[in-house]
Every structure is written in structure tokens, then in C-alpha cells.
Design a protein around this motif. Structure first.
Motif, PDB file in Angstrom:
ATOM      1  N   VAL A   2     -18.349 -43.709  73.976  1.00 47.55           N
ATOM      2  CA  VAL A   2     -19.778 -43.413  73.986  1.00 47.55           C
ATOM      3  C   VAL A   2     -20.031 -42.493  75.168  1.00 47.55           C
ATOM      4  O   VAL A   2     -19.554 -42.738  76.268  1.00 47.55           O
ATOM      5  N   ILE A   3     -20.790 -41.423  74.936  1.00 42.40           N
ATOM      6  CA  ILE A   3     -21.121 -40.467  75.981  1.00 42.40           C
ATOM      7  C   ILE A   3     -22.593 -40.635  76.328  1.00 42.40           C
ATOM      8  O   ILE A   3     -23.469 -40.445  75.475  1.00 42.40           O
ATOM      9  N   SER A   4     -22.862 -40.998  77.574  1.00 45.51           N
ATOM     10  CA  SER A   4     -24.231 -41.187  78.034  1.00 45.51           C
ATOM     11  C   SER A   4     -24.944 -39.836  78.097  1.00 45.51           C
ATOM     12  O   SER A   4     -24.377 -38.841  78.534  1.00 45.51           O
ATOM     13  N   GLY A   5     -26.188 -39.806  77.648  1.00 49.63           N
ATOM     14  CA  GLY A   5     -26.990 -38.604  77.722  1.00 49.63           C
ATOM     15  C   GLY A   5     -26.713 -37.602  76.614  1.00 49.63           C
ATOM     16  O   GLY A   5     -27.232 -36.497  76.659  1.00 49.63           O
ATOM     17  N   GLU A  47     -18.313 -40.461  84.851  1.00 51.40           N
ATOM     18  CA  GLU A  47     -19.437 -41.376  84.961  1.00 51.40           C
ATOM     19  C   GLU A  47     -20.262 -41.442  83.678  1.00 51.40           C
ATOM     20  O   GLU A  47     -21.039 -42.363  83.490  1.00 51.40           O
ATOM     21  N   ARG A  48     -20.104 -40.471  82.781  1.00 52.31           N
ATOM     22  CA  ARG A  48     -20.871 -40.432  81.529  1.00 52.31           C
ATOM     23  C   ARG A  48     -20.116 -41.026  80.352  1.00 52.31           C
ATOM     24  O   ARG A  48     -20.666 -41.147  79.264  1.00 52.31           O
ATOM     25  N   VAL A  49     -18.848 -41.390  80.543  1.00 52.34           N
ATOM     26  CA  VAL A  49     -18.002 -41.841  79.447  1.00 52.34           C
ATOM     27  C   VAL A  49     -17.839 -43.353  79.502  1.00 52.34           C
ATOM     28  O   VAL A  49     -17.459 -43.906  80.536  1.00 52.34           O
ATOM     29  N   PHE A  50     -18.108 -44.018  78.367  1.00 46.26           N
ATOM     30  CA  PHE A  50     -18.026 -45.469  78.277  1.00 46.26           C
ATOM     31  C   PHE A  50     -17.133 -45.853  77.106  1.00 46.26           C
ATOM     32  O   PHE A  50     -17.148 -45.207  76.056  1.00 46.26           O
ATOM     33  N   ALA A  51     -16.348 -46.906  77.293  1.00 43.88           N
ATOM     34  CA  ALA A  51     -15.524 -47.422  76.202  1.00 43.88           C
ATOM     35  C   ALA A  51     -16.415 -48.153  75.209  1.00 43.88           C
ATOM     36  O   ALA A  51     -17.429 -48.743  75.580  1.00 43.88           O
ATOM     37  N   VAL A  52     -16.039 -48.121  73.949  1.00 42.97           N
ATOM     38  CA  VAL A  52     -16.772 -48.843  72.919  1.00 42.97           C
ATOM     39  C   VAL A  52     -16.417 -50.317  73.038  1.00 42.97           C
ATOM     40  O   VAL A  52     -15.247 -50.675  73.091  1.00 42.97           O
ATOM     41  N   THR A  53     -17.437 -51.163  73.087  1.00 42.95           N
ATOM     42  CA  THR A  53     -17.211 -52.604  73.172  1.00 42.95           C
ATOM     43  C   THR A  53     -18.095 -53.289  72.142  1.00 42.95           C
ATOM     44  O   THR A  53     -19.056 -52.710  71.651  1.00 42.95           O
ATOM     45  N   GLY A  54     -17.774 -54.507  71.822  1.00 45.88           N
ATOM     46  CA  GLY A  54     -18.605 -55.280  70.913  1.00 45.88           C
ATOM     47  C   GLY A  54     -18.386 -54.927  69.467  1.00 45.88           C
ATOM     48  O   GLY A  54     -17.336 -54.436  69.075  1.00 45.88           O
ATOM     49  N   SER A  55     -19.419 -55.139  68.686  1.00 46.03           N
ATOM     50  CA  SER A  55     -19.314 -54.944  67.247  1.00 46.03           C
ATOM     51  C   SER A  55     -19.236 -53.462  66.884  1.00 46.03           C
ATOM     52  O   SER A  55     -19.554 -52.595  67.686  1.00 46.03           O
ATOM     53  N   SER A  70     -18.967 -47.452  83.477  1.00 48.98           N
ATOM     54  CA  SER A  70     -18.354 -46.246  82.918  1.00 48.98           C
ATOM     55  C   SER A  70     -16.851 -46.290  83.164  1.00 48.98           C
ATOM     56  O   SER A  70     -16.342 -47.119  83.920  1.00 48.98           O
ATOM     57  N   LEU A  71     -16.132 -45.372  82.544  1.00 48.48           N
ATOM     58  CA  LEU A  71     -14.684 -45.308  82.751  1.00 48.48           C
ATOM     59  C   LEU A  71     -14.347 -44.916  84.181  1.00 48.48           C
ATOM     60  O   LEU A  71     -13.265 -45.221  84.666  1.00 48.48           O
ATOM     61  N   ALA A  72     -15.269 -44.262  84.887  1.00 48.62           N
ATOM     62  CA  ALA A  72     -15.057 -43.942  86.298  1.00 48.62           C
ATOM     63  C   ALA A  72     -15.077 -45.214  87.145  1.00 48.62           C
ATOM     64  O   ALA A  72     -14.333 -45.349  88.107  1.00 48.62           O
ATOM     65  N   GLU A  73     -15.936 -46.165  86.771  1.00 48.20           N
ATOM     66  CA  GLU A  73     -16.074 -47.414  87.522  1.00 48.20           C
ATOM     67  C   GLU A  73     -15.075 -48.482  87.103  1.00 48.20           C
ATOM     68  O   GLU A  73     -14.672 -49.304  87.909  1.00 48.20           O
ATOM     69  N   ALA A  74     -14.680 -48.476  85.829  1.00 49.58           N
ATOM     70  CA  ALA A  74     -13.749 -49.484  85.299  1.00 49.58           C
ATOM     71  C   ALA A  74     -12.800 -48.815  84.312  1.00 49.58           C
ATOM     72  O   ALA A  74     -12.983 -48.932  83.101  1.00 49.58           O
ATOM     73  N   PRO A  75     -11.794 -48.083  84.821  1.00 47.37           N
ATOM     74  CA  PRO A  75     -10.878 -47.386  83.899  1.00 47.37           C
ATOM     75  C   PRO A  75     -10.137 -48.360  82.997  1.00 47.37           C
ATOM     76  O   PRO A  75      -9.788 -49.461  83.399  1.00 47.37           O
ATOM     77  N   GLN A  76      -9.936 -47.930  81.753  1.00 45.53           N
ATOM     78  CA  GLN A  76      -9.186 -48.740  80.787  1.00 45.53           C
ATOM     79  C   GLN A  76      -7.689 -48.523  80.944  1.00 45.53           C
ATOM     80  O   GLN A  76      -6.890 -49.372  80.592  1.00 45.53           O
ATOM     81  N   LEU A  77      -7.317 -47.372  81.452  1.00 43.95           N
ATOM     82  CA  LEU A  77      -5.927 -47.024  81.727  1.00 43.95           C
ATOM     83  C   LEU A  77      -5.867 -46.474  83.144  1.00 43.95           C
ATOM     84  O   LEU A  77      -6.835 -45.904  83.631  1.00 43.95           O
ATOM     85  N   PRO A  78      -4.729 -46.594  83.813  1.00 50.49           N
ATOM     86  CA  PRO A  78      -4.640 -46.011  85.164  1.00 50.49           C
ATOM     87  C   PRO A  78      -4.715 -44.490  85.077  1.00 50.49           C
ATOM     88  O   PRO A  78      -3.943 -43.862  84.376  1.00 50.49           O
TER      89      PRO A  78
END
Length: 80
Positions: A2-5, A47-55, A70-78
Motif C-alpha cells: 500500500v502506498i500512502s498518499g 516512509e510511504r510504503v506499507f505492507a499489506v496486512t489483514g484481510s 511503514s517499511l522504513a519503520e518496520a522492515p519486513q526484510l533486512p
């Protein structure tokens, strides 16, 4: 992803690359996708990129990112 904005009805995005410019230190996340049938490459600040979560139900970008990291704050991969 998901891209914020970014409001594009029906658009879906997939991760392509994490880019770090060694000359000026800027970072971006490249994604590929867009509206159905499109295959566009775009880059956004982490900071604008978010992983898809939930349903899998469609949600607006604003609702999907509310209270999420965001992926900047909580990366899914190193990244690095």
C-alpha cells in the motif's frame, strides 16, 4: 503493498527493489504494478510504503495505513 498518499482505484503494487544512493544518501523503494493491465515501475520514499496486512478486502490507502508502521519503520526484510 500500500502506498500512502497515492489514490489509484484498483491499483496493486509489488516490491521490486530497495535503492540507496551512495552519493547523497537518499533511499527509495521501487514497486511495479498499477491499475489492472498496467505494469509501471514507480519509486517512493520508504516512509510511504506499507505492507499489506489483514484481510484481502479492498481498503483505501488512508484506512490501510492508519496506525500501521511503514517499511522504513518496520522492515519486513533486512534492507542494506
Amino acid at each position: 503493498m500500500v502506498i500512502s498518499g497515492l489514490s489509484m482505484r484498483g491499483a496493486t503494487w509489488s516490491f521490486r527493489a530497495h535503492v540507496r544512493n551512495s552519493n547523497n544518501g537518499t533511499e527509495s523503494v521501487e514497486v511495479v504494478g498499477g491499475r489492472p493491465g498496467d505494469r509501471v515501475i514507480r519509486s517512493f520514499e520508504p516512509e510511504r510504503v506499507f505492507a499489506v496486512t489483514g484481510s484481502a478486502r479492498r481498503r483505501s490507502a488512508a484506512k490501510a495505513t492508519a496506525g500501521e508502521l511503514s517499511l522504513a519503520e518496520a522492515p519486513q526484510l533486512p534492507l542494506g
